[in-house]
Write a protein that holds these residues in place. Structure first.
Motif, PDB file in Angstrom:
ATOM      1  N   LYS A 126      -8.095  15.155 -26.427  1.00 13.44           N
ATOM      2  CA  LYS A 126      -8.173  14.010 -27.344  1.00 13.44           C
ATOM      3  C   LYS A 126      -9.203  12.986 -26.892  1.00 13.44           C
ATOM      4  O   LYS A 126      -9.778  12.277 -27.709  1.00 13.44           O
TER       5      LYS A 126
ATOM      6  N   GLY B  37     -16.902  13.153 -28.100  1.00 14.60           N
ATOM      7  CA  GLY B  37     -17.060  13.773 -29.417  1.00 14.60           C
ATOM      8  C   GLY B  37     -15.740  14.116 -30.100  1.00 14.60           C
ATOM      9  O   GLY B  37     -15.730  14.615 -31.206  1.00 14.60           O
ATOM     10  N   ALA B  38     -14.620  13.863 -29.426  1.00 14.78           N
ATOM     11  CA  ALA B  38     -13.315  14.170 -30.022  1.00 14.78           C
ATOM     12  C   ALA B  38     -12.933  13.080 -31.017  1.00 14.78           C
ATOM     13  O   ALA B  38     -13.293  11.918 -30.855  1.00 14.78           O
ATOM     14  N   SER B  39     -12.185  13.475 -32.046  1.00 11.16           N
ATOM     15  CA  SER B  39     -11.812  12.524 -33.085  1.00 11.16           C
ATOM     16  C   SER B  39     -10.575  11.709 -32.701  1.00 11.16           C
ATOM     17  O   SER B  39     -10.194  10.786 -33.403  1.00 11.16           O
ATOM     18  N   GLY B  40      -9.932  12.068 -31.605  1.00  7.46           N
ATOM     19  CA  GLY B  40      -8.734  11.350 -31.194  1.00  7.46           C
ATOM     20  C   GLY B  40      -7.466  12.079 -31.596  1.00  7.46           C
ATOM     21  O   GLY B  40      -6.393  11.820 -31.063  1.00  7.46           O
ATOM     22  N   GLU B  41      -7.565  12.987 -32.535  1.00  8.98           N
ATOM     23  CA  GLU B  41      -6.428  13.802 -32.957  1.00  8.98           C
ATOM     24  C   GLU B  41      -6.849  15.263 -32.961  1.00  8.98           C
ATOM     25  O   GLU B  41      -7.992  15.582 -33.242  1.00  8.98           O
TER      26      GLU B  41
ATOM     27  N   THR C 270      -6.359  19.147 -34.464  1.00 13.35           N
ATOM     28  CA  THR C 270      -5.836  19.913 -35.596  1.00 13.35           C
ATOM     29  C   THR C 270      -4.862  20.950 -35.043  1.00 13.35           C
ATOM     30  O   THR C 270      -4.842  21.223 -33.836  1.00 13.35           O
TER      31      THR C 270
ATOM     32  N   GLU D 171      -6.734  23.641 -33.232  1.00 13.04           N
ATOM     33  CA  GLU D 171      -7.184  23.231 -31.896  1.00 13.04           C
ATOM     34  C   GLU D 171      -6.024  23.251 -30.907  1.00 13.04           C
ATOM     35  O   GLU D 171      -6.198  23.629 -29.749  1.00 13.04           O
TER      36      GLU D 171
END
Length: 150
Positions: free
Chosen positions: A37, A41-45, A47, A50
């Motif tokens: 997380k 480059g991670a979106s914080g959440e 999928t 993932e």
């Protein structure tokens, strides 16, 4: 309920039960989630896909370690790794049998018109996507190789 919430619930249960193997395994999952997380480059959440890949990676690491330990005659070190695999695999979708994987591989080979080993990459790509989280890559690879070489 996401993977992180499930892990936290299981961690509480493992703490109450004083199950050190489960606790260590669950902490490894939690740590991997937090790293994923927060990496660049991670979106914080994450999928669901993932999350499954992350858990598969943890299982593979432990299986590889156990295999190396067994190769060196160190069953005392291999057993804890395999115990962790059992705990971590609970967070994966149900795994398919070799026969079920074989059916998907044969259907894919037929639909792609694959005829030999030169088509292995194409077949592997499609089958791996289709069976994401439900089968080990090594198993898929061996079945594809067998089917394409016969």
């Amino acid at each position: 309920m996401g993977l992180q919430e499930k892990v936290m619930v299981e961690m509480k249960a493992a703490m109450k039960a004083k199950d050190s193997v489960a606790l260590e395994s669950l902490r490894a999952i939690k740590s991997a989630i937090l790293l994923a997380k927060t990496e660049k480059g991670a979106s914080g959440e994450l999928t669901e896909e993932e999350e499954v890949k992350l858990v598969q990676k943890l299982v593979k690491q432990r299986k590889d370690s156990a295999a190396i330990y067994k190769e060196q005659g160190r069953d005392d070190l291999a057993q804890p790794e395999l115990a962790q695999v059992a705990v971590i695999e609970k967070f994966l979708p149900e795994q398919l049998t070799e026969e079920e994987i074989e059916k998907v591989v044969v259907q894919t080979i037929d639909s792609l018109g694959a005829s030999g080993m030169q088509d292995m990459g194409k077949v592997m790509g499609v089958v791996t996507k289709e069976l994401a989280g439900q089968a080990d890559g090594k198993t898929i690879s061996s079945i594809v190789r067998t089917k394409l070489s016969s």
